[in-house]
Write a protein that holds these residues in place. Structure first.
Motif: not given
Lengths: 114, 781
Positions: B1-4, B20-21, B28-31, B33-37
């Protein structure tokens, strides 16, 4: 880190190891490794130049003790030079000043060993 | 979760035909918050990728964020960018940017000085070959974190010069510029940047990153005016709770009452100005709260105890079309709508009480993440019977009266001239409650299994059970007893009444398992346990055929789906569990403090992302649960010339931070010039000793330091909760030995003893307490 990056001067016959900044528990590990590498080099004289060193703690002393022991077997001469008041006090209190060769500055160290 | 919002990075390289590769999908999943995906996408894509570096680093980022720091390090080692020197081309490539951010996140997660060194090395290298502002700025901040104030000053200066050439002023850039200006002592310039940043923050929940940055600078010895920190006030969080309507009041409140109540709620909200709110949405005062919060621009998070359709049918529809329309509008406008249970209502109180527990806990969790504690706003009728699901659920356990805002329904009714015999909250109609055996209760569930168990051969199984016996021996006698425990092969299921008990069981089980190496029992691998926790209403009964006690229901299935997605060796829990745990802890805290005691938190929950559950169970927000350890960050109080208290982490590098703070402490006082140096040496030796001998594990601990300045003496106290260790007891250094006999031990204590005028050690309760004193003559040195 940056302040302890190797700026050692290797010349024919001697190595001047510059101890820069604070030789504390963090910096001591790298210092110990660096010093060991020098002791194993073929140069007969190693001068530890403390003129840019603010202070030393027991972890730094440890590195020097190990180097001093190695230098005896390696037939290298280890000389310490250029200590400020604080560093000198640590060497005195720990008794290290009595078992190591300490000179006021690098020039004297080189001259005496020449 | 980037704060800004993150800095702009070049578009991903892997988009062959507009598709989309995997790299972009993982990013996208990281931003989101879908860390596991993100981990799944990146690691699956690795096999077919031409240039796997970016995917490896994305997988590593996902691992760090799910708590698996060591596994992340392994991924990074395999990435070729990490092994070769960064060149001008890679310095600004996606891989280069990722690597630098990753190393910083690893350090933040581990707190290890070696990780800080590596993060700094990457930034320095990138700054050197790329010359970009971001790298130079971060290099300065990381150098400061190392305690190298002078180097940090140089780097900050260079970065500021560079910034003049790059005009772009994103929020991140403004914050970096302000931090650098503070490092070089240009407070007015910093104020300019921070004022611009504060004015431009579209969302008031984003104040945390700047606030934390400034507090962190302050704790690292940079002068930061409190007024600058106050530019970023923590958001105001509220939990709202309204009385529900009576069943027979179909059609809702009498209009006169509704109007006055609405006005009172508006007034209360106007006064408190909440930024973020959590609560339910029943017809009646809940919905009045929702409408007022939305009107005042708050972020509204609706948490419904059970399935939305069923909720509307039970708690909104009976009161008429007007309330239905209002409910639909609120749901549409809310920032989030969460169902505590995805099942329809089956009757009974349990789910309603649990719903309130989750609202309370979720708000507190969010508060913890934003450095803010929630207020409770409740419409209250003191004549009404407290029952599960009513506002009294909250009020009775709230604890902090300063954070309580009650709106008295009786007074409002009086003023409105409405007769209130006693207006209890309504139960949803009970006819759905199944008869007899099928009563739900709220429980906390633990599922655990051993990774790799199914691969063990028959000849290895007796060794496996011997190993498990050793684990059982390690469990300890104080492990919370479950209501029910069941097992199948290596799998274990436990049921506890509270999340606190369940979390305690999980942590003890995990610790016992990690303490024993299965290879010592002749097994081929080090076996790891996966533990998943969940809480919610379940059914309990007896199996009709076997007669064995069983539990069943949607939440049991959900609990079983969480365990397989967990990281072996760690304890994972659903958001519902963690919310219940947080609410239970705050209730316990309130009870203990009411009795005059001091509460010590038990668990620490870290958000780990959104997981996709197997077998069509949808997504689930998951957290890691670990035993509470005091965090060292920010715990500094300094009164220059008088007193300093600081909480240090058990890391060797902390003595540098302490030395910097010490110099600030004595700055206004005339002390002999060698005193700061002598203390710096003593800090080095004492912190090193404590870090080396006080604890036998790899965990984080804290060292409390208190320093007081007298007229001609300075006293420093060090306390830690490690094993009893009297450094003065250690063998004295033999200072007269000659070089061959001389050993390196004992020197540190000897130096401190010689350099200080007094050194005392005491074991106080369960703490080591070391005191050193340095004195000097009144006049001169």
């Amino acid at each position: 880190m940056s302040e302890h990056q190797s700026s050692d001067i290797v010349e024919d016959g001697h190595i001047i190891v510059r101890v820069i900044g604070k030789l504390d528990v963090i910096a001591a590990k790298e210092f110990e490794a660096r010093l060991s590498a020098h002791i194993e080099s073929p140069q007969p004289l190693i001068v530890l130049d403390f003129s840019e060193c603010d202070y030393i703690s027991s972890a730094g002393l440890r590195g020097i003790l190990i180097a001093a022991k190695k230098s005896q077997t390696a037939k290298t001469t280890l000389v310490l030079a250029g200590m400020n008041k604080m560093v000198r006090q640590v060497f005195r209190v720990s008794g290290f000043d009595r078992m190591l060769d300490i000179e006021p500055d690098v020039a004297t160290a080189l001259a005496n060993q020449a | 979760m980037p704060p800004l919002p993150s800095e702009t990075v070049p578009a991903p390289s892997d988009r062959p035909n507009g598709e989309i590769g995997p790299a972009e999908a993982a990013q996208k999943a990281l931003s989101d918050g879908r860390t596991f995906a993100a981990y799944d996408i990146a690691s699956t894509g690795l096999d077919s990728a031409a240039n796997p570096d970016e995917l490896r680093l994305l997988a590593a980022m996902a691992l760090v964020r799910s708590g698996a720091v060591d596994a992340a390090r392994e991924q990074i080692e395999r990435a070729s960018i990490a092994s070769k020197a960064i060149d001008p081309a890679s310095a600004r490539s996606r891989e280069g940017i990722l690597l630098a951010e990753l190393m910083e996140e690893i350090w933040q997660a581990s707190g290890q000085p070696a990780d800080l060194d590596q993060a700094l090395a990457v930034r320095l290298r990138k700054a050197e070959v790329g010359g970009h502002f971001v790298d130079m700025a971060h290099a300065a901040l990381l150098t400061l974190a190392q305690g190298e104030t002078a180097d940090a000053w140089d780097l900050a200066k260079k970065a500021l010069d560079r910034a003049a050439e790059e005009p772009d002023k994103t929020p991140n850039r403004l914050l970096d510029l302000a931090a650098l200006s503070l490092i070089v002592g240009e407070e007015e310039t910093a104020k300019g940047y921070l004022t611009r940043l504060a004015a431009g923050l579209s969302d008031k929940t984003l104040t945390r990153a700047p606030r934390r940055q400034l507090e962190s600078l302050k704790s690292q010895g940079v002068a930061v005016d409190q007024n600058l920190i106050e530019l970023f006030p923590p958001p105001t969080l509220v939990v709202y709770a309204g009385v529900r309507l009576r069943q027979e009041d179909s059609g809702g409140f009498p209009p006169a009452l509704r109007l006055s109540l609405s006005k009172s709620i508006d007034g209360a909200i106007e006064k408190l100005k909440p930024t973020i709110a959590y609560g339910s949405a029943s017809a009646g005062s809940d919905l009045l709260f929702c409408e007022s919060l939305l009107k005042h621009g708050a972020e509204l998070n609706v948490i419904l105890p059970f399935q939305q359709g069923s909720f509307r049918e039970r708690l909104v529809e009976p009161y008429g079309d007007d309330w239905c329309a209002r409910f639909d509008r609120v749901i549409e406008a809310a920032s989030s709508v969460t169902e505590v249970c995805q099942e329809p209502y089956v009757g009974g109180d349990a789910i309603l009480g649990f719903g309130n527990l989750v609202i309370d806990g979720t708000a507190r969790l969010r508060g913890a993440a934003l450095s803010s504690s929630p207020y409770l706003m409740a419409v209250w009728n003191y004549l009404a019977e407290p029952s599960p699901g009513s506002p009294s659920d909250f009020i009775d356990h709230w604890g902090d009266p300063a954070r309580l805002r009650l709106i008295g329904l009786d007074e409002i009714a009086n003023e409105a001239g409405v007769e209130l015999d006693s207006l209890p909250h309504a139960q949803p109609s009970p006819e759905r409650q199944s008869d007899g055996e099928g009563k739900q209760r709220v429980a906390s569930l633990l599922f655990a299994d051993v990774v790799g168990f199914s691969l063990l051969k028959d000849d290895q199984l007796p060794r496996f059970w011997r190993f498990m016996k050793a684990v059982a021996f390690h469990l300890g006698v104080d492990i919370p007893t479950p209501r029910m425990i069941d097992s199948w092969g290596d799998a274990i299921l436990t049921v506890h009444d509270t999340a606190l008990a369940s979390a305690g069981y999980a942590v003890q089980l995990g610790t016992a398992f990690n303490a024993i190496d299965s290879r010592d029992f002749g097994l081929p691998n080090r076996l790891r346990l996966r533990i998943g926790l969940h809480a919610g209403p379940i059914y309990e009964g007896e199996h009709p055929i076997t007669g064995v006690p069983v539990i069943y229901g949607g939440n049991v299935n959900r609990a079983a789906r969480i365990e397989p997605i967990t990281v072996p060796g760690l304890v994972y829990a659903s958001e519902q569990f963690v919310a219940a745990l947080t609410a239970e802890e705050s209730e316990l805290e309130a009870a203990i403090e009411l009795g005059g005691g001091t509460y010590r938190p038990r668990f620490h929950c870290i958000y780990r992302g959104i997981a996709e559950l197997p077998k069509g169970y949808g997504t689930q927000a998951v957290y890691e649960v670990e035993p509470w350890r005091e965090r060292a960050t920010g715990a500094v109080a300094i009164e220059p010339g008088k007193r300093l208290t600081v909480t240090l982490a058990n890391e060797l590098s902390e003595h540098r931070r302490l030395a910097t703070l010490f110099r600030q402490l004595v700055e206004p006082v005339k002390v002999p010039e060698d005193v700061p140096d002598l203390f710096e040496l003593a800090f080095d030796e004492i912190i090193t000793n404590i870090c080396s001998y006080a604890w036998n594990d790899e965990a984080r601990h804290v060292i409390d330091v208190e320093i007081t300045v007298g007229d001609n003496a300075i006293r420093a106290n060090f306390s830690d909760d490690g094993v009893a260790f009297d450094p003065l007891d250690a063998a004295p250094a033999a200072v007269d030995d000659d070089i061959d006999e001389r050993v390196a031990g004992g020197l540190g204590v000897h130096l401190v003893n010689e350099m200080m005028d007094e050194v005392h050690y005491r074991r106080v309760e369960n703490a080591n307490r070391l005191t050193i004193v340095k004195k000097w003559q009144e006049h001169g040195n």
